[in-house]
Design a protein around this motif. Structure first.
Motif, mmCIF file in Angstrom:
data_model
loop_
_atom_site.group_PDB
_atom_site.id
_atom_site.type_symbol
_atom_site.label_atom_id
_atom_site.label_comp_id
_atom_site.label_asym_id
_atom_site.label_seq_id
_atom_site.Cartn_x
_atom_site.Cartn_y
_atom_site.Cartn_z
ATOM 1 N N SER A 99 0.824 -1.209 0.000
ATOM 2 C CA SER A 99 0.000 0.000 0.000
ATOM 3 C C SER A 99 0.858 1.259 0.000
ATOM 4 O O SER A 99 0.570 2.218 -0.718
ATOM 5 C CB SER A 99 -0.914 0.009 1.226
ATOM 6 N N LEU A 100 1.924 1.264 0.812
ATOM 7 C CA LEU A 100 2.812 2.424 0.857
ATOM 8 C C LEU A 100 3.487 2.640 -0.487
ATOM 9 O O LEU A 100 3.548 3.764 -0.997
ATOM 10 C CB LEU A 100 3.878 2.234 1.930
ATOM 11 N N LEU A 101 3.963 1.532 -1.049
ATOM 12 C CA LEU A 101 4.660 1.634 -2.329
ATOM 13 C C LEU A 101 3.722 2.198 -3.394
ATOM 14 O O LEU A 101 4.065 3.152 -4.102
ATOM 15 C CB LEU A 101 5.167 0.248 -2.747
ATOM 16 N N VAL A 102 2.523 1.628 -3.462
ATOM 17 C CA VAL A 102 1.564 2.084 -4.464
ATOM 18 C C VAL A 102 1.183 3.547 -4.193
ATOM 19 O O VAL A 102 1.183 4.386 -5.102
ATOM 20 C CB VAL A 102 0.309 1.181 -4.453
ATOM 21 N N GLY A 103 0.897 3.851 -2.933
ATOM 22 C CA GLY A 103 0.466 5.213 -2.597
ATOM 23 C C GLY A 103 1.534 6.246 -2.925
ATOM 24 O O GLY A 103 1.270 7.222 -3.634
ATOM 25 N N VAL A 104 2.744 6.017 -2.453
ATOM 26 C CA VAL A 104 3.801 7.009 -2.638
ATOM 27 C C VAL A 104 4.183 7.134 -4.111
ATOM 28 O O VAL A 104 4.283 8.242 -4.659
ATOM 29 C CB VAL A 104 5.029 6.656 -1.770
ATOM 30 N N ALA A 105 4.349 5.972 -4.770
ATOM 31 C CA ALA A 105 4.763 6.023 -6.174
ATOM 32 C C ALA A 105 3.708 6.723 -7.022
ATOM 33 O O ALA A 105 4.026 7.551 -7.883
ATOM 34 C CB ALA A 105 5.014 4.610 -6.694
ATOM 35 N N THR A 106 2.443 6.409 -6.747
ATOM 36 C CA THR A 106 1.372 7.055 -7.513
ATOM 37 C C THR A 106 1.367 8.555 -7.292
ATOM 38 O O THR A 106 1.237 9.342 -8.233
ATOM 39 C CB THR A 106 0.014 6.470 -7.094
ATOM 40 N N VAL A 108 3.828 10.480 -6.384
ATOM 41 C CA VAL A 108 4.992 11.128 -6.996
ATOM 42 C C VAL A 108 4.773 11.273 -8.502
ATOM 43 O O VAL A 108 4.922 12.363 -9.067
ATOM 44 C CB VAL A 108 6.280 10.324 -6.703
ATOM 45 N N ILE A 109 4.362 10.174 -9.142
ATOM 46 C CA ILE A 109 4.210 10.231 -10.607
ATOM 47 C C ILE A 109 3.089 11.184 -10.998
ATOM 48 O O ILE A 109 3.281 12.117 -11.795
ATOM 49 C CB ILE A 109 3.942 8.823 -11.176
ATOM 50 N N SER A 110 1.903 10.968 -10.416
ATOM 51 C CA SER A 110 0.778 11.817 -10.836
ATOM 52 C C SER A 110 0.996 13.259 -10.382
ATOM 53 O O SER A 110 0.590 14.203 -11.065
ATOM 54 C CB SER A 110 -0.535 11.273 -10.301
ATOM 55 N N GLY A 111 1.653 13.436 -9.230
ATOM 56 C CA GLY A 111 1.917 14.788 -8.756
ATOM 57 C C GLY A 111 2.851 15.536 -9.689
ATOM 58 O O GLY A 111 2.582 16.672 -10.080
ATOM 59 N N VAL A 112 3.940 14.898 -10.072
ATOM 60 C CA VAL A 112 4.906 15.570 -10.951
ATOM 61 C C VAL A 112 4.275 15.872 -12.310
ATOM 62 O O VAL A 112 4.350 17.000 -12.818
ATOM 63 C CB VAL A 112 6.178 14.706 -11.110
ATOM 64 N N ASN A 161 1.711 -2.056 -12.701
ATOM 65 C CA ASN A 161 0.583 -1.607 -13.501
ATOM 66 C C ASN A 161 -0.437 -0.839 -12.674
ATOM 67 O O ASN A 161 -1.053 0.115 -13.152
ATOM 68 C CB ASN A 161 -0.089 -2.810 -14.170
ATOM 69 N N ILE A 162 -0.627 -1.287 -11.424
ATOM 70 C CA ILE A 162 -1.549 -0.565 -10.538
ATOM 71 C C ILE A 162 -1.087 0.872 -10.372
ATOM 72 O O ILE A 162 -1.879 1.817 -10.410
ATOM 73 C CB ILE A 162 -1.603 -1.273 -9.157
ATOM 74 N N ILE A 163 0.229 1.052 -10.226
ATOM 75 C CA ILE A 163 0.761 2.410 -10.055
ATOM 76 C C ILE A 163 0.479 3.242 -11.300
ATOM 77 O O ILE A 163 0.045 4.390 -11.219
ATOM 78 C CB ILE A 163 2.273 2.356 -9.743
ATOM 79 N N ILE A 164 0.681 2.636 -12.472
ATOM 80 C CA ILE A 164 0.418 3.364 -13.717
ATOM 81 C C ILE A 164 -1.057 3.736 -13.808
ATOM 82 O O ILE A 164 -1.423 4.888 -14.083
ATOM 83 C CB ILE A 164 0.833 2.503 -14.935
ATOM 84 N N VAL A 165 -1.913 2.748 -13.524
ATOM 85 C CA VAL A 165 -3.358 2.975 -13.608
ATOM 86 C C VAL A 165 -3.778 4.114 -12.690
ATOM 87 O O VAL A 165 -4.483 5.047 -13.096
ATOM 88 C CB VAL A 165 -4.111 1.680 -13.217
ATOM 89 N N LEU A 166 -3.330 4.054 -11.446
ATOM 90 C CA LEU A 166 -3.752 5.077 -10.486
ATOM 91 C C LEU A 166 -3.148 6.436 -10.829
ATOM 92 O O LEU A 166 -3.783 7.474 -10.590
ATOM 93 C CB LEU A 166 -3.364 4.660 -9.071
ATOM 94 N N SER A 167 -1.943 6.435 -11.383
ATOM 95 C CA SER A 167 -1.350 7.715 -11.786
ATOM 96 C C SER A 167 -2.172 8.361 -12.890
ATOM 97 O O SER A 167 -2.408 9.570 -12.880
ATOM 98 C CB SER A 167 0.080 7.521 -12.271
#
Lengths: 299, 286
Positions: A99-106, A108-112, A161-167
């Protein structure tokens, strides 16, 4: 000079004291959530290793044991066991890792991406602004979970892929907030002053406008963090999220809902961890916003 | 001020600026609001030219056009003989270091997130060749000292200063690029009267010290009179009168200039023998 108590303190002292107290509050509000988040991060890394946690290992004799039960191999399941008999504490910590990995990575990517596009749209305006914001509108018209299911079913399962999707479904929020901030800032006299100094687009966007956008973006990021973790849980529940062998807080909670009347701890305990995590991020974001406010800073 | 008659530093001829009025739906231009038209003046090195007029008369538009913040619709702006009217933003960059601006509102014109040092150094960040990076702090402190700020405060933020001090920061920022002309857009109108005089004196001293030229915009005639060599009176975007400052103040020719001068508030009108009509009690002045 008499030893009387300080007569009506000058207003300057009052504001200084106020600023100092506010700053001390900010420090506490930054340190405490950081410690909490740090503990969870360390736990997420260390605990599954120590417990030799294997999400696919089933021990049916030890299933649905309440917290504190001594298991057959002599250990104590502090937080009990789940429906297939694996230790809940280890599972929660392994889930927090995902959850942390997905949350933080998402974030960072979507924020930037969102910040950059929002800055571009707000700063340049015109057709670029219109095009970017129409794309955002179209995307907002879809429920983000629907979009995520669509993209996830194309890309397949997996944490990456979850990170990409959520971003993809989250950049819009950042872009909108950043753009609206830029629109509010770009006609300020100090932006004009930078322009009069000869500053180029790059300087104006990243040195003049960006710092002014950060406060609301950070607040949005903290609320989005909770949102992202919950969406990830929903996706996992729907079967398009993290694969079966990868526990996440969300999937553990959803698995436990079927046993809520007989084994409350399976859903409740990871739920509490999730709440603590979100609360810590929320407070941290709020405190960071205050820290970025120069009025609370002084030499 | 006796200046050697040389080529003007800044020449503005027949300047016209119009703000477009666009339709709400298709953003097509349906009309234009002409802010200034046919404004012509020169500024010589070391000279101060004043621009007076009421609110909305186009004073600030002239300033913004000269420094390239708005595009003029017609007319020519020359700087040191170069026609800079059609310059792109990149080309304008070289002009910007010769020509700087001090803004009206010292609370809005300083980025609240930068320290004084960074505010002053911002121009050096844009124009890399003026001061090397490792000298920024020292040079910024030197400038602070020159404009009458305590250099020890270089790490403070704008909100920690008073209005007058903030305007000094704004002046230091303009000076940092070592310009030849400074456009002062109502630099003291947001300040207390007592502080106004200090800032004006500072501008005066800097002019003497550095040979700066000023384009000085104000609606306050006493300020203009105190500082300017020549004056342009703007009314509804047109120059109605221009010439030597003293002459205009003593013998205004245009009706609007007379009206402006008559509108200057007098502290004790009963001491003003020339103006019986404004006697507060209606008695004839002694």
């Amino acid at each position: 000079m008499t030893a009387t108590a300080p007569a009506p303190a000058p207003a300057v002292n009052a504001t200084m004291r106020h600023a100092r107290r506010a700053r001390r509050g900010v420090t506490v509000r930054i340190v405490v959530p950081l410690v909490v988040i740090g503990l969870i991060v360390v736990g997420a890394i260390v605990v599954p290793l120590v417990y030799h946690y294997d999400p696919l290992h089933a021990d049916l004799l030890a299933r649905l044991k309440p917290p504190g039960t001594v298991t057959s191999d002599g250990g104590t399941a502090i937080l009990g066991t789940d429906q297939i008999g694996s230790d809940l504490f280890a599972q929660i910590m392994a889930g927090a890792r995902v959850s942390l990995l997905v949350g933080v990575a998402t974030l960072v990517i979507s924020g930037v991406v969102g910040l950059a596009l929002g800055l571009l749209a707000g700063h340049f305006g015109g057709w670029l602004d219109a095009a970017l914001m129409r794309i955002a509108d179209v995307q907002l018209a879809f429920p983000s979970i629907l979009l995520a299911i669509l993209v996830a079913s194309v890309l397949g399962q997996g944490v990456g892929n979850i990170i990409i999707v959520l971003s993809i479904s989250n950049w819009v929020v950042f872009a909108r907030v950043a753009r609206s901030q830029v629109l509010g800032l770009k006609n300020r006299e100090y932006v004009e002053a930078a322009r009069a100094l000869g500053a180029g687009n790059w300087h104006l966007m990243f040195r003049t406008l960006l710092p002014g956008c950060m406060a609301p973006v950070i607040v949005v990021a903290t609320t989005q963090f909770a949102q992202v973790i919950l969406t990830e849980a929903s996706l996992s529940f729907l079967g398009v999220g993290v694969p079966l062998g990868t526990p996440s807080l969300g999937s553990t909670i959803y698995n436990g809902t079927q046993y809520l009347s007989t084994a409350w701890w399976i859903s409740t305990l990871p739920g509490i961890v999730l709440v603590i995590l979100m609360l810590a991020f929320g407070i941290l974001g709020d405190a960071l916003r205050d820290k970025f406010d120069p009025r609370l800073r002084s030499a | 001020m006796p200046e050697a008659k040389s080529a003007p530093l800044l020449r503005v001829a027949h300047l016209k600026v119009a703000y477009p009025i666009r339709s709400s739906l298709l953003q097509r231009q349906i009309s234009a609001n002409v802010a200034v038209s046919d404004v012509t003046f020169d500024i010589n090195p070391g000279e101060t030219v004043g621009l007076v007029g009421e609110s909305g008369s186009g004073k600030s538009t002239v300033a913004r056009a000269v420094i390239g913040l708005v595009k003029p619709d017609d007319g020519v702006i020359e700087f040191e003989g170069r026609n800079i009217t059609g310059y792109s933003r990149k080309q304008f960059k070289s002009v910007r270091r010769e020509m700087q601006m001090v803004f009206q509102d010292p609370y809005a014109s300083l980025n609240p997130r930068l320290t004084v040092r960074d505010l002053i150094a911002e121009g050096w960040r844009v124009h890399r060749d003026i001061v090397p990076r490792d000298r920024w702090t020292a040079e910024a402190k030197k400038l602070m000292d020159r404009v009458g700020l305590n250099p020890d405060y270089s790490d403070r933020y704008p909100h920690q200063f008073s209005g007058g001090q903030r305007q000094r920061i704004g002046i230091a920022r303009a000076l940092a690029l070592r310009p030849k002309v400074i456009i002062c857009d109502e630099p003291v109108s947001a300040l207390d009267v007592s502080v106004q005089a200090q800032v004006l004196n500072l501008l005066d001293d800097l002019q003497e010290e550095l040979g700066l030229a000023y384009l000085f915009i104000s609606h306050d005639l006493s300020v203009i009179e105190h500082l300017c060599d020549r004056v342009l009176v703007l009314h509804h975007g047109h120059v109605v009168e221009q010439g030597n400052a003293r002459e205009i103040f003593e013998r205004p020719r245009h009706e609007y200039t007379k009206a402006l001068l008559a509108a200057v508030p007098v502290v004790r009108p009963w001491l003003d023998q020339a103006d019986e009509g404004r006697h507060p009690t209606g008695e004839p002045a002694a």
